[in-house]
Design an enzyme around this catalytic site. Structure first.
Site, PDB file in Angstrom:
ATOM      1  N   LYS A   1       0.922  -1.088   0.018  1.00 49.74           N
ATOM      2  CA  LYS A   1       0.012   0.091  -0.078  1.00 49.74           C
ATOM      3  C   LYS A   1       0.896   1.264  -0.030  1.00 49.74           C
ATOM      4  CE  LYS A   1      -3.960  -1.993   2.493  1.00 49.74           C
ATOM      5  NZ  LYS A   1      -4.840  -1.738   3.830  1.00 49.74           N
TER       6      LYS A   1
ATOM      7  N   TYR B   1     -12.492  -2.596  -2.486  1.00 52.39           N
ATOM      8  CA  TYR B   1     -12.944  -2.465  -1.336  1.00 52.39           C
ATOM      9  C   TYR B   1     -14.495  -2.408  -1.420  1.00 52.39           C
ATOM     10  CZ  TYR B   1      -8.034  -1.830   0.759  1.00 52.39           C
ATOM     11  OH  TYR B   1      -6.971  -2.082   1.098  1.00 52.39           O
TER      12      TYR B   1
ATOM     13  N   ASN C   1      -1.697   0.705   7.451  1.00 51.87           N
ATOM     14  CA  ASN C   1      -1.370  -0.947   7.793  1.00 51.87           C
ATOM     15  C   ASN C   1      -0.592  -1.347   6.446  1.00 51.87           C
ATOM     16  OD1 ASN C   1      -3.459  -1.227   6.254  1.00 51.87           O
ATOM     17  ND2 ASN C   1      -4.524  -2.475   7.649  1.00 51.87           N
TER      18      ASN C   1
ATOM     19  N   HIS D   1      -2.303  -5.178   1.874  1.00 55.26           N
ATOM     20  CA  HIS D   1      -3.309  -5.810   1.879  1.00 55.26           C
ATOM     21  C   HIS D   1      -3.111  -7.260   1.319  1.00 55.26           C
ATOM     22  CE1 HIS D   1      -7.375  -6.702   0.352  1.00 55.26           C
ATOM     23  NE2 HIS D   1      -6.713  -7.575  -0.739  1.00 55.26           N
TER      24      HIS D   1
ATOM     25  N   GLU E   1     -10.040 -10.869  -6.600  1.00 58.12           N
ATOM     26  CA  GLU E   1      -8.960  -9.774  -6.433  1.00 58.12           C
ATOM     27  C   GLU E   1      -8.068  -9.880  -7.606  1.00 58.12           C
ATOM     28  OE1 GLU E   1      -7.971  -9.624  -2.479  1.00 58.12           O
ATOM     29  OE2 GLU E   1      -9.790  -8.866  -1.815  1.00 58.12           O
TER      30      GLU E   1
HETATM   31  P1  IDP Z   1      -7.728  -6.343   6.089  1.00 58.35           P
HETATM   32  O1  IDP Z   1      -7.052  -5.503   5.122  1.00 58.35           O
HETATM   33  O2  IDP Z   1      -7.164  -6.693   7.270  1.00 58.35           O
HETATM   34  O3  IDP Z   1      -8.382  -7.534   5.271  1.00 58.35           O
HETATM   35  P2  IDP Z   1     -10.378  -5.167   6.385  1.00 58.35           P
HETATM   36  O4  IDP Z   1     -11.190  -5.156   7.632  1.00 58.35           O
HETATM   37  O5  IDP Z   1     -10.800  -5.897   5.232  1.00 58.35           O
HETATM   38  O6  IDP Z   1      -8.827  -5.420   6.861  1.00 58.35           O
HETATM   39  O7  IDP Z   1     -10.316  -3.785   5.921  1.00 58.35           O
HETATM   40  C1  IDP Z   1      -9.740  -3.026   4.632  1.00 58.35           C
HETATM   41  C2  IDP Z   1      -8.619  -1.971   4.756  1.00 58.35           C
HETATM   42  O8  IDP Z   1      -9.511  -0.655   5.469  1.00 58.35           O
HETATM   43  C3  IDP Z   1      -7.713  -2.038   5.960  1.00 58.35           C
HETATM   44  O9  IDP Z   1      -6.461  -2.930   5.681  1.00 58.35           O
HETATM   45  C4  IDP Z   1      -7.512  -0.628   6.580  1.00 58.35           C
HETATM   46  O10 IDP Z   1      -6.514  -0.197   5.568  1.00 58.35           O
HETATM   47  C5  IDP Z   1      -8.882  -0.122   6.324  1.00 58.35           C
HETATM   48  N1  IDP Z   1      -9.566   0.216   7.423  1.00 58.35           N
HETATM   49  C6  IDP Z   1     -10.116  -1.113   8.070  1.00 58.35           C
HETATM   50  N2  IDP Z   1     -10.888  -0.333   9.389  1.00 58.35           N
HETATM   51  C7  IDP Z   1     -10.354   0.849   9.412  1.00 58.35           C
HETATM   52  C8  IDP Z   1     -10.637   1.786  10.321  1.00 58.35           C
HETATM   53  O11 IDP Z   1     -11.363   1.506  11.379  1.00 58.35           O
HETATM   54  N3  IDP Z   1     -10.173   3.041  10.092  1.00 58.35           N
HETATM   55  C9  IDP Z   1      -9.373   3.359   8.930  1.00 58.35           C
HETATM   56  N4  IDP Z   1      -9.003   2.404   8.009  1.00 58.35           N
HETATM   57  C10 IDP Z   1      -9.621   1.156   8.189  1.00 58.35           C
HETATM   58 MG    MG Z   2     -10.065  -7.425   3.977  1.00 58.69          MG
END
Ligand code: IDP
Ligand code: MG
Length: 151
Positions: A11, A51, A114, A117, A128
């Protein structure tokens, strides 16, 4: 041993911090094979489709802005149980809760930044991979490639 394919994204935060090599190297040294890879700028439409499951969430607009904000590396990794293996290497969504030694624990502090992905299921992986790659962009490795890595 189930051979699987999974989609990863390095990312924008990881790219801007020059962590792409570190990230890819973690997957490589676990033994996963890169079967597709490209440097790209994700357009808004692709980001919203990728997303799509989060469309109603409050963080969705910020997430789309973030993922489209700079170049990313998209890659398809292949190996035994690749989907779960890569999710474990990445760590939990919230870096504070991620297992020490995972990418998100080692390099992150915030859910919204984070680093990586990875597909979360076989169905997501198929969807995907197809969103980011044409089948002809995915390459086949020689059948004895493991012998080069482990000899
Ligand atoms: P994942 O990437 O671990 O699968 P998901 O729940 O699918 O997590 O969420 C997708 C992405 O959305 C996360 O990796 C993160 O970048 C972002 N995200 C998820 N929850 C939050 C939040 O509470 N605040 C801001 N960004 C979030
Ligand atoms: Mg996810």
């Amino acid at each position: 041993m189930t051979q699987e394919r999974t989609l990863i994204l390095v990312k924008p935060d990881a790219m801007q911090r020059a962590l792409a090599g570190e990230v890819i190297s973690r997957y490589e040294r676990r033994g996963l094979k890169i079967v597709g890879m490209k440097l790209m700028r994700i357009d808004r439409e692709t980001a919203e489709r990728h997303y799509g499951e989060h469309r109603e969430k409050s963080f969705f607009p910020g997430l789309v802005t973030y993922i489209t904000s700079s170049p990313v590396i998209a890659a398809v990794l292949e190996g035994p149980n690749a989907i779960d293996a890569v999710r474990a290497t990445n760590g939990a969504t919230n870096p504070i809760e991620a297992t020490p030694g995972s990418l998100r624990a080692d390099f992150g502090l915030e859910k919204g930044r984070n680093l990586v992905h990875a597909s979360d299921s076989a169905e997501s992986a198929v969807r995907e991979v197809a969103l980011f790659f044409d089948e002809k962009e995915l390459v086949a490795w020689p059948r004895d490639a493991d012998a080069w890595i482990f000899e």
